[in-house]
Write a protein that holds these residues in place. Structure first.
Motif, mmCIF file in Angstrom:
data_model
loop_
_atom_site.group_PDB
_atom_site.id
_atom_site.type_symbol
_atom_site.label_atom_id
_atom_site.label_comp_id
_atom_site.label_asym_id
_atom_site.label_seq_id
_atom_site.Cartn_x
_atom_site.Cartn_y
_atom_site.Cartn_z
ATOM 1 N N ALA A 80 0.831 -1.210 0.000
ATOM 2 C CA ALA A 80 0.000 0.000 0.000
ATOM 3 C C ALA A 80 0.862 1.255 0.000
ATOM 4 O O ALA A 80 0.513 2.269 -0.626
ATOM 5 N N GLN A 81 2.003 1.207 0.682
ATOM 6 C CA GLN A 81 2.884 2.366 0.753
ATOM 7 C C GLN A 81 3.584 2.662 -0.569
ATOM 8 O O GLN A 81 4.143 3.752 -0.745
ATOM 9 N N LEU A 82 3.549 1.714 -1.500
ATOM 10 C CA LEU A 82 4.151 1.956 -2.817
ATOM 11 C C LEU A 82 3.358 2.993 -3.611
ATOM 12 O O LEU A 82 3.864 3.572 -4.572
ATOM 13 N N GLY A 83 2.089 3.195 -3.234
ATOM 14 C CA GLY A 83 1.286 4.243 -3.848
ATOM 15 C C GLY A 83 0.834 3.957 -5.259
ATOM 16 O O GLY A 83 0.655 4.879 -6.059
ATOM 17 N N LEU A 84 0.634 2.684 -5.592
ATOM 18 C CA LEU A 84 0.168 2.335 -6.928
ATOM 19 C C LEU A 84 -1.353 2.374 -6.957
ATOM 20 O O LEU A 84 -2.016 1.621 -6.259
#
Length: 365
Positions: free
Chosen positions: A178-182
């Motif tokens: 989720a933190q990858l921001g895809l």
């Protein structure tokens, strides 16, 4: 155990009955001496702080056999006291403490959540673009040392903490994705769809705590990820054969958009488990079957048969362990859907999006 009636002001001694002469010699290297009362026993005057260092040293130096058959106790009884011998009647195998000492770093990893993930790209072998990533757990301890996925699993198994590790890794993995921001609508390399993320799951851990897995599924939704982005990669697939509840759970999650892959086909998993008991969305061919397939006729015949059967059942096939141009080009030419391996890309902290140069593999083979 230290007997409660022994004064705590007495010196602390670690007493060991060595398994053999080599063990006794190895222990003498860190200061163990023969016990005057019973020379077959050796002792080390120590403090509680120094005990950990001693046990870690023994876990790394003594053989597994030696740790299993040597016995130990900690005592504050005088070394010339028969009370010490009575205490030693309760001595335990040395490995009951050295196992914990050997993997003390693992307990710190779980307590401090010091896991991180590397992402190994999975490629469409026909078009060359990245279709997803396998999430590979790694850890770093307080001293800065890094641990591989296999070291993490070995520690979890030795400490009987496999379920706890599996739950923690899955939870933290979803957070990391989720933190990858895809976003679900973002383009990714040459592919119009967002990439998929393969998350390893042990079915046995799900069976012991179905609610924990249900929480992971809810976590995906709460963090704004789409079910279509998540592929749960199952090992220990034999568990599925005998458990209808797990079958039902997987069927329901598939209906919600989640996908499932099964690992180690022709490695730890038999073909009949795939085609007769559990039809995954994706099946991963074990690296032992894939490695050398560009040149070994028997492996080529097996791969052709497996691929044909899978495609007839609308199961996509991913070849693991692709390292040579010959293997890559054979799988690509055969029609294998996806590929993974060091010959394609190494795992990295950042997402790699560079497509394959398929022409390079064709000319090299």
């Amino acid at each position: 155990m230290i007997h409660p009636e022994t004064p705590l002001t007495n010196p602390l001694n670690l007493v060991v009955q060595p398994h053999d002469l080599k063990t006794a010699h190895d222990l003498s290297l860190i200061g163990f001496q023969p016990l005057p009362l019973v020379p077959r026993l050796v002792y080390l005057a120590t403090s509680r702080r120094q005990l950990t260092e001693a046990f870690v040293w023994m876990s790394q130096t003594l053989s597994e056999t030696s740790q299993l058959y040597s016995r130990y106790c900690m005592t504050r009884s005088p070394l010339d006291s028969k009370a010490l011998l009575v205490e030693f009647l309760d001595a335990q195998p040395l490995n009951t403490i050295t196992e914990s000492a050997r993997y003390a770093w693992f307990l710190q990893v779980l307590a401090k959540r010091s896991l991180f993930f590397k992402y190994q790209p999975l490629f469409d072998l026909q078009q060359g673009h990245v279709i997803g990533y396998e999430c590979l757990a790694r850890a770093r301890c307080a001293e800065g040392r890094c641990y591989s996925g296999q070291q993490l699993i070995d520690a979890a198994l030795s400490l009987n903490l496999l379920r706890e590790f599996d739950d923690a890794a899955r939870t933290f993995c979803i957070e990391s994705i989720a933190q990858l921001g895809l976003s679900p609508t973002s383009n990714h390399a040459l592919n119009s769809k967002p990439p998929s993320f393969f998350i390893n799951v042990l079915p046995n851990t799900i069976l012991h705590d179905t609610k924990a897995f249900e929480q992971s599924v809810q976590q995906v939704l709460d963090l704004g990820l789409q079910p279509q982005q998540i592929v749960f990669e199952l090992t220990e697939i034999e568990t599925l054969i005998h458990n209808s509840d797990l079958h039902g759970l997987i069927h329901r999650l598939r209906a919600e958009g989640f996908r499932f892959a099964v690992d180690d086909l022709c490695g730890n998993v038999g073909v009949d488990h795939y085609f007769m008991a559990f039809q995954p969305d994706i099946m991963k061919l074990d690296r032992h079957l894939v490695s050398g397939c560009g040149q070994q006729t028997l492996k080529q015949v097996l791969l052709k048969s497996l691929l044909r059967s899978a495609h007839e059942l609308n199961i996509q096939v991913l070849a693991e362990g692709l390292e040579t141009s010959a293997d890559i080009e054979f799988c690509r030419t055969l029609g294998v859907d996806y590929g993974q391996g060091f010959g394609l890309a190494l795992p990295e902290r950042a997402l790699q999006t560079q497509p394959l140069n398929l022409f390079k593999f064709a000319t090299a083979s």
